[in-house]
Motif scaffolding. Structure first.
Motif, PDB file in Angstrom:
ATOM      1  N   THR A 261      32.276  50.628  41.600  1.00 13.10           N
ATOM      2  CA  THR A 261      32.278  49.623  42.540  1.00 13.10           C
ATOM      3  C   THR A 261      32.542  48.365  41.812  1.00 13.10           C
ATOM      4  O   THR A 261      32.129  48.135  40.789  1.00 13.10           O
ATOM      5  N   LEU A 262      33.183  47.549  42.453  1.00 10.21           N
ATOM      6  CA  LEU A 262      33.546  46.212  41.891  1.00 10.21           C
ATOM      7  C   LEU A 262      32.925  45.199  42.704  1.00 10.21           C
ATOM      8  O   LEU A 262      33.053  45.175  43.870  1.00 10.21           O
ATOM      9  N   ILE A 263      32.572  44.222  42.048  1.00 13.30           N
ATOM     10  CA  ILE A 263      32.043  42.995  42.942  1.00 13.30           C
ATOM     11  C   ILE A 263      33.044  41.705  42.304  1.00 13.30           C
ATOM     12  O   ILE A 263      33.135  41.586  41.204  1.00 13.30           O
ATOM     13  N   LEU A 264      33.384  40.958  43.284  1.00 18.42           N
ATOM     14  CA  LEU A 264      34.237  39.879  43.154  1.00 18.42           C
ATOM     15  C   LEU A 264      33.608  38.518  43.441  1.00 18.42           C
ATOM     16  O   LEU A 264      32.899  38.453  44.662  1.00 18.42           O
ATOM     17  N   ASP A 265      33.594  37.385  42.999  1.00 21.02           N
ATOM     18  CA  ASP A 265      33.183  36.108  42.848  1.00 21.02           C
ATOM     19  C   ASP A 265      34.385  35.573  43.962  1.00 21.02           C
ATOM     20  O   ASP A 265      35.404  36.021  43.788  1.00 21.02           O
ATOM     21  N   LYS A 266      34.076  34.475  44.632  1.00 19.08           N
ATOM     22  CA  LYS A 266      35.225  34.087  45.471  1.00 19.08           C
ATOM     23  C   LYS A 266      36.016  33.005  44.729  1.00 19.08           C
ATOM     24  O   LYS A 266      36.856  33.098  44.319  1.00 19.08           O
ATOM     25  N   THR A 267      35.057  31.773  44.520  1.00 24.51           N
ATOM     26  CA  THR A 267      35.969  30.611  44.118  1.00 24.51           C
ATOM     27  C   THR A 267      35.984  30.694  42.840  1.00 24.51           C
ATOM     28  O   THR A 267      35.241  30.973  41.811  1.00 24.51           O
ATOM     29  N   GLY A 268      37.234  30.491  42.242  1.00 22.84           N
ATOM     30  CA  GLY A 268      37.896  30.621  40.877  1.00 22.84           C
ATOM     31  C   GLY A 268      38.038  31.918  40.540  1.00 22.84           C
ATOM     32  O   GLY A 268      38.598  32.023  39.402  1.00 22.84           O
TER      33      GLY A 268
ATOM     34  N   SER B 141      25.286  53.553  41.690  1.00 19.04           N
ATOM     35  CA  SER B 141      26.569  53.042  41.531  1.00 19.04           C
ATOM     36  C   SER B 141      26.753  52.371  40.151  1.00 19.04           C
ATOM     37  O   SER B 141      25.787  51.683  39.543  1.00 19.04           O
ATOM     38  N   LYS B 142      27.900  52.732  39.813  1.00 20.58           N
ATOM     39  CA  LYS B 142      28.347  51.886  38.320  1.00 20.58           C
ATOM     40  C   LYS B 142      29.017  50.750  38.582  1.00 20.58           C
ATOM     41  O   LYS B 142      30.309  50.846  39.227  1.00 20.58           O
ATOM     42  N   VAL B 143      28.612  49.608  38.267  1.00 16.03           N
ATOM     43  CA  VAL B 143      29.218  48.226  38.968  1.00 16.03           C
ATOM     44  C   VAL B 143      29.914  47.427  37.887  1.00 16.03           C
ATOM     45  O   VAL B 143      29.370  47.112  36.836  1.00 16.03           O
ATOM     46  N   ILE B 144      31.011  47.235  38.437  1.00 16.28           N
ATOM     47  CA  ILE B 144      31.600  46.035  37.517  1.00 16.28           C
ATOM     48  C   ILE B 144      31.771  44.745  38.286  1.00 16.28           C
ATOM     49  O   ILE B 144      31.994  44.764  39.493  1.00 16.28           O
ATOM     50  N   MET B 145      31.185  43.471  37.613  1.00  9.60           N
ATOM     51  CA  MET B 145      31.091  42.231  38.260  1.00  9.60           C
ATOM     52  C   MET B 145      32.408  41.216  37.572  1.00  9.60           C
ATOM     53  O   MET B 145      32.437  41.243  36.436  1.00  9.60           O
TER      54      MET B 145
END
Length: 740
Positions: free
Chosen positions: A426-433, A624-628
């Motif tokens: 699982t990959l989590i993305l921030d938006k701004t920047g 889930s194994k999470v990448i942030m």
């Protein structure tokens, strides 16, 4: 009715039994909330739908009596699960502590001052250098065992130094065996030290201690860097504030003297140092450091503001509701520190393997000696060590991988993150920047008849020249890149949250939102309205520009996507990432547009930093194994709590870098799938090394046990197998990152 569910999420509740007006639920998270169950019970009893709620401390069940006319069972489950989820951080801490089994003595070792560790390393290295050079050529092991007594081997100067320097490690290793009934990392180190001393290898024992201390030094250094970045962040602009007394006097005082309900005044350009409520005035506040929203927002009387944000324009009088460690920015820091403290020091494959097979060597040695009465054959069982080859070959593979990543501008803080990265889904993305550059640009220009783009931009720049608003910077950037000039103009008058006006020639220039255009009774043609609707549909922020009573045009501004971001997401999916999720502090409309544009799986908007961290924990609770991936202060808690946190971008904040496990030093998002591919390749090599180590050393143990190989032959075979797997690991140094 009984319901079973094999997948037990810590935030989920299952129906055990239900009747009309009564339901019993099994809530798995209750196991980790023993000291919060009374509080949860009170919260649920305060809800009007429930007549009575009681929680069993023994079974972790909750019994609820309710009015079936007001609420049904599905709504009850959702309500209870929401309450449990609000304690996600507490659950996370308890789970990590239980999983790690890390006792207080081990934590004390980890937090020794850097100076103490450096002194230990200095003493160890000096002893090795002095006595290693003076030591005569050693005898064969079997002769050494016969010529020196056990007392002599343990009372040499290097041996005594070894025992003195490693007393805490020895104690913790033995305690783990006695208390936890299992070997830990210190048990392995203890075994290596004691075995080395027993066969007369006092210098080898010191070398083992030296390597262990260097590893601890690097860990402590990283943690100290994190704390330094946190302190630096809090020290900037937070020392003094303007406090308003009851008689209306305004005095400059130290932030430490501000208490809850005190009144402070913040002027344009100053940093807000408390969480509070605006009681007077209005102003535009840049909240990007807390929420991640790149557009400053208007704050008026009755609305809340956060410490760590900046007042771009206007003056605000604020009643402090939270000060010191209670503020939003301090909570971010606390979350990062807690995650750093509790984050498991994942044992790499070699440590897991060694801890399981270490007793095998001692058991085989005892069995061989009992069966043959031959000390040499028994000694073979100790000379050939699975753990030695596995740990060294694994370390070589991970070191080569980290080296390759570093050559390509990716800093990996430890080999355990290589392993975690290879297992993530699982990959989590921030938006701004992160998804975007964080620098808004003019993407569309709508002009009225007989108005050129140059005229429109130049008139707009007259009003925006002195502004620090991101939209103003977009206008000025367009002007300078086009080689145009700012016309002579009067003083700019800022209308907070609406726009700016000035004088060019003899006419008033108005630049800003549609509201300020309407306020000046400037007509907007139907043709321009149609074009504006299209810009709104695609998510543009709009700047209206008028000169006198005529609307010159409209500028469409967007925070542009990073180059290659779409390609990066496609590669991530093909590389085994199942879910890609957007978490942002930006508004829902912008998040939805970005999710649709980038074909992401889901999104959450309007999030504070602790909300992002909680979302990470909820995903982890389902397995889930999470990448942030993030870049800002607001991403730091989520970066710290994720299985792997990645800070990306040349403009990322120091606190994000320190909280992250991996740092990408450029703005190239293609490095994200590349470092994941590298991690997967690395773990393939580690598995190859394991197979080689097990195979060769098993053969050596068998040949040594039956007497075919002497001690020297077993030692040679063991070391040759180690050299072979190390050479296999070095292939990773030639791995090539593909960025096309």
């Amino acid at each position: 009715m009984v319901k079973n569910n094999s997948k037990k999420s810590l935030f989920k509740c299952e129906v055990v039994h239900t009747l009309s007006g009564r339901i019993r639920l099994k809530c798995f998270g209750f196991e980790y909330l023993k000291d919060k169950l009374n509080e949860i019970e009170e919260k649920l009893n305060s809800i009007v739908y429930f007549n009575d709620v009681s929680i069993s401390y023994i079974t972790n069940n909750i019994l609820l009596f309710y009015d079936p006319k007001l609420i049904d069972s599905e709504e009850i489950i959702e309500t209870v699960e929401a309450v449990v989820a609000s304690y996600s951080i507490e659950i996370h801490k308890a789970v990590k502590e239980q999983k790690d089994g890390l006792d207080r003595s081990k934590k004390a070792l980890e937090y020794q001052p850097l100076g103490d560790k450096i002194k230990k390393i200095g003493v160890t290295a000096a002893t090795i250098a002095y006595y290693g050079i003076r030591k005569k050529k050693g005898l064969p092991v079997e002769q050494l065992l016969n010529t020196k007594s056990v007392l002599d081997k343990f009372t040499t100067v290097p041996a005594l130094v070894s025992l003195g320097l490693s007393r805490d490690i020895l104690k913790n290793g033995v305690v783990s065996l006695i208390k936890d009934k299992r070997a830990n990392e210190d048990t392995l180190t203890t075994t290596a030290i004691v075995t080395s001393l027993f066969i007369g290898g006092d210098i080898s024992a010191l070398t083992t201690i030296l390597l262990s201390d260097i590893a601890e030094l690097l860990t402590s250094y990283t943690m100290n860097r994190t704390r330094k970045a946190i302190r630096d962040m809090l020290d900037v602009g937070d020392q003094y504030v303007w406090k308003k007394s009851e008689d209306g006097q305004i005095n400059k005082v130290n932030i430490n003297k501000i208490n809850k309900d005190d009144i402070i005044v913040v002027h344009s350009g100053e940093k807000i140092s408390v969480d509070g409520e605006v009681v007077l005035g209005e102003g535009v506040v840049d909240q990007s450091s807390i929420t991640g929203e790149f557009m400053p927002i208007l704050r008026i009387k009755g609305q809340n503001v956060f410490a760590g944000t900046i007042l771009k324009s206007g003056t605000l009088t604020i009643r402090a509701t939270k000060v010191g460690d209670e503020t939003a920015v301090s909570r971010i820091v606390n979350l990062v520190e807690e995650a750093s403290n509790n984050k498991a020091q994942m044992q790499i494959y070699a440590d897991k393997f060694a801890s399981q097979l270490l007793p095998l060597n001692f058991s085989l040695a005892a069995l061989v000696y009992i069966a043959t009465k031959d000390v040499k054959r028994a000694l073979n069982m100790l000379v050939i060590d699975y753990a030695c080859g596995a740990r060294l070959s694994t370390a070589a593979a991970l070191s080569a991988s980290i080296h390759t990543a570093a050559k390509n501008g990716v800093l990996v803080k430890g080999g355990n993150f290589i392993e975690s990265l290879s297992e993530s889904d699982t990959l989590i993305l921030d938006k701004t920047g992160t998804l975007t550059e964080g620098r808004p640009k003019i993407m569309s220009i709508i002009t009225a008849e007989d108005v050129t783009e140059q005229e429109l931009i130049e008139i707009a720049s007259a009003a925006e020249e002195t502004s620090t608003h991101p939209l103003a910077k977009a206008v000025m950037s367009k002007l300078y890149r086009s080689g145009w000039k700012v016309p002579e103009h009067g003083e700019a008058l800022v209308h907070a949250g609406f726009g700016v006006e000035t004088i060019v020639g003899s006419k008033t220039v108005v630049v800003g939102s549609k509201k300020i255009i309407k306020k000046h009774d400037i007509e907007i043609s139907s043709e321009i309205e149609k074009q504006v609707d299209k810009l709104l549909e695609r998510g543009d922020s709009l700047i209206y520009v008028a000169h006198g009573d005529k609307l010159l045009g409209v500028l469409g501004v967007q925070d542009t996507l990073r180059d290659n971001m779409k390609k990066s997401i496609n590669r991530l999916r093909s590389g085994g990432i199942d879910d890609i999720i957007l978490l942002t502090g930006d508004v829902e409309q912008q998040a939805e547009i970005m999710t649709r544009k980038m074909s992401l799986d889901s999104f959450k908007a309007d999030l504070l930093p602790e909300d992002k961290a909680e979302s990470v924990l909820q995903l982890q609770s389902t397995g889930s194994k999470v990448i942030m991936v993030g870049d800002g202060i607001n991403d730091a808690p989520a970066l710290a709590y994720a299985d792997v946190g990645i800070a990306i971008g040349a403009t990322r904040t120091d606190i994000a870098v320190e909280a992250a496990d991996i740092t990408i030093n450029s703005d190239d998002p293609l490095l994200i799938p590349q470092v994941i591919n590298l991690s997967q390749k690395t773990m393939d090599v580690v598995k190859q090394n394991f197979a080689t180590t097990i195979g060769v050393n098993t053969v050596g143990l068998f040949l040594g046990a039956i007497g075919v190989l002497p001690v020297f032959g077993c030692s040679l075979l063991h070391n040759l197998s180690t050299i072979a797997v190390v050479l296999n690991s070095t292939r990773l140094m030639f791995y090539r990152f593909e960025r096309r």
